[in-house]
Design an enzyme around this catalytic site. Sequence first.
Site, PDB file in Angstrom:
ATOM      1  N   TYR A  77     -14.893   4.397   7.587  1.00 53.68           N
ATOM      2  CA  TYR A  77     -15.523   3.137   7.193  1.00 53.68           C
ATOM      3  C   TYR A  77     -17.004   3.098   7.570  1.00 53.68           C
ATOM      4  CZ  TYR A  77     -10.877   1.701   5.966  1.00 53.68           C
ATOM      5  OH  TYR A  77      -9.646   1.635   5.368  1.00 53.68           O
TER       6      TYR A  77
ATOM      7  N   ASP B 160     -13.299   3.369  -0.685  1.00 61.64           N
ATOM      8  CA  ASP B 160     -12.590   3.635   0.555  1.00 61.64           C
ATOM      9  C   ASP B 160     -12.999   4.996   1.098  1.00 61.64           C
ATOM     10  OD1 ASP B 160     -10.827   3.052   2.573  1.00 61.64           O
ATOM     11  OD2 ASP B 160      -9.016   3.282   1.379  1.00 61.64           O
ATOM     12  N   HIS B 161     -12.982   5.122   2.415  1.00 62.92           N
ATOM     13  CA  HIS B 161     -13.160   6.398   3.106  1.00 62.92           C
ATOM     14  C   HIS B 161     -14.393   7.150   2.633  1.00 62.92           C
ATOM     15  CE1 HIS B 161      -8.635   6.702   4.392  1.00 62.92           C
ATOM     16  NE2 HIS B 161      -9.204   5.566   4.737  1.00 62.92           N
TER      17      HIS B 161
ATOM     18  N   CYS C 160      -3.742   2.569  -4.320  1.00 62.42           N
ATOM     19  CA  CYS C 160      -4.662   3.405  -3.544  1.00 62.42           C
ATOM     20  C   CYS C 160      -4.668   4.799  -4.152  1.00 62.42           C
ATOM     21  CB  CYS C 160      -4.259   3.453  -2.078  1.00 62.42           C
ATOM     22  SG  CYS C 160      -5.385   4.490  -1.105  1.00 62.42           S
TER      23      CYS C 160
ATOM     24  N   HIS D 243      -7.726   0.484  -4.461  1.00 61.48           N
ATOM     25  CA  HIS D 243      -8.565   1.270  -3.561  1.00 61.48           C
ATOM     26  C   HIS D 243      -9.061   2.480  -4.341  1.00 61.48           C
ATOM     27  CE1 HIS D 243      -6.534  -0.189   0.453  1.00 61.48           C
ATOM     28  NE2 HIS D 243      -7.100  -1.177  -0.238  1.00 61.48           N
TER      29      HIS D 243
ATOM     30  N   HIS E 188       0.845  -1.199   0.000  1.00 62.03           N
ATOM     31  CA  HIS E 188       0.000   0.000   0.000  1.00 62.03           C
ATOM     32  C   HIS E 188       0.878   1.246   0.000  1.00 62.03           C
ATOM     33  CE1 HIS E 188      -2.861   3.044   1.358  1.00 62.03           C
ATOM     34  NE2 HIS E 188      -3.836   2.185   1.129  1.00 62.03           N
TER      35      HIS E 188
END
Length: 393
Positions: free
Chosen positions: A365, A348-349, A278, A305, A240
């Site tokens: 999340y 994500d997020h 990501c 991501h 990541h």
Amino acid sequence: MQKTWRWFGKNDKITLPMLRQIGVEGIVTALHHVPNGEIWTLEEITDLKRYIESAGLQWSVVESLPVSEAIKYGGNDRDRLIDHYITSLENLGKAGINTVCYNFMPVIDWIRTDLYHQLEDGTSTLYFNRIRFAYFDICILNRRDAEKDYPQEVISRVRELEKNITEAEKEALIDTIIVKTQGFINGNIKEGDQNPVAIFKRLLGQYDEIDRNQLRENMQYFLERIMPVCDQYNINMCVHPDDPPMQMLGLPRIVTGADDMRWIINAVDNPHNGITFCAGSLSSGSHNNVPALAREFASRVHFVHLRSTDILPDGDFMEASHLEGRGHLIELVRIFEKENPALPMRVDHGKLMLDDGDKGYNPGYSFYGRMFALAQMDGVIATVRDEIKNEMI
């Protein structure tokens, strides 16, 4: 792309039947209760895999099988911990789980200064305030020579903030930066730890003699040790990017952009050594052209991501809409659907919205926010697939 969702295990308030109903196909999870450095047994892996499959889903990605700090800084028990890691990989391979996301960030996994930044529409999102972070570094941590890492304009603004910041704001910064963003993801610090600043400073001290070159050597050593088991069980390791992708807290960061990604791939040139792409982490660095990175590294990306960020004029950054921002997610979907279409991806997020604020979800999340983002990306994927189909006619 396979639509996956990060799920925090059987105690997650978001249940697998809920995820099945909203179109999730694969689960991204880990054995979160196992301490860092301990072996993941085949029995526990198999138990969780069967539980996921009983809901009509599959365990698509491990996120994360944590890399212990001593592996990163090259401690005396590095080889023992790598041996444990290899055994855990063997057990994952025997269970048929073949994609493992991990990071090589020293001490801290991701950094924000505000977990509930209010937006005009009434939702909230994650935010990084450059001045407040510098204040945390200089005035709360009192890190040696920290001021050398910031321009004079930032230091001047820190001194102004120092005059007015409240004790409650200081405690909130400590809780956000050290505890809340770390404790739920196999972090070094967890909720309830006494004196987290002292613990954090002790962890930082482990890297006093470690620079970027040494951290790279330690990562190469780790990858060379684990690649044989990855070859044996066809396990894709995907690192990541650093979040945010820049040097912080005096720590070396070695997954920040194109040069770092090239180095990682070339240092151990094995197809099982790859990248978690990501878009959110990468887009928070002004030096990164995210679509260009996707085009260059698509063949070595094993997991995606999908999130995006906006960088503000003063150097702050925040999560952006999944259809906007520097992540250029629509273009990323085009690239990956053409170059590597079987990739698992997760949104994500997501924003905190509707009544999610009362549910106690882990930061970034939420359920509704991620469901909304998943619906957006589902539409994008369908549109791109239709574009590709028409191109072939």
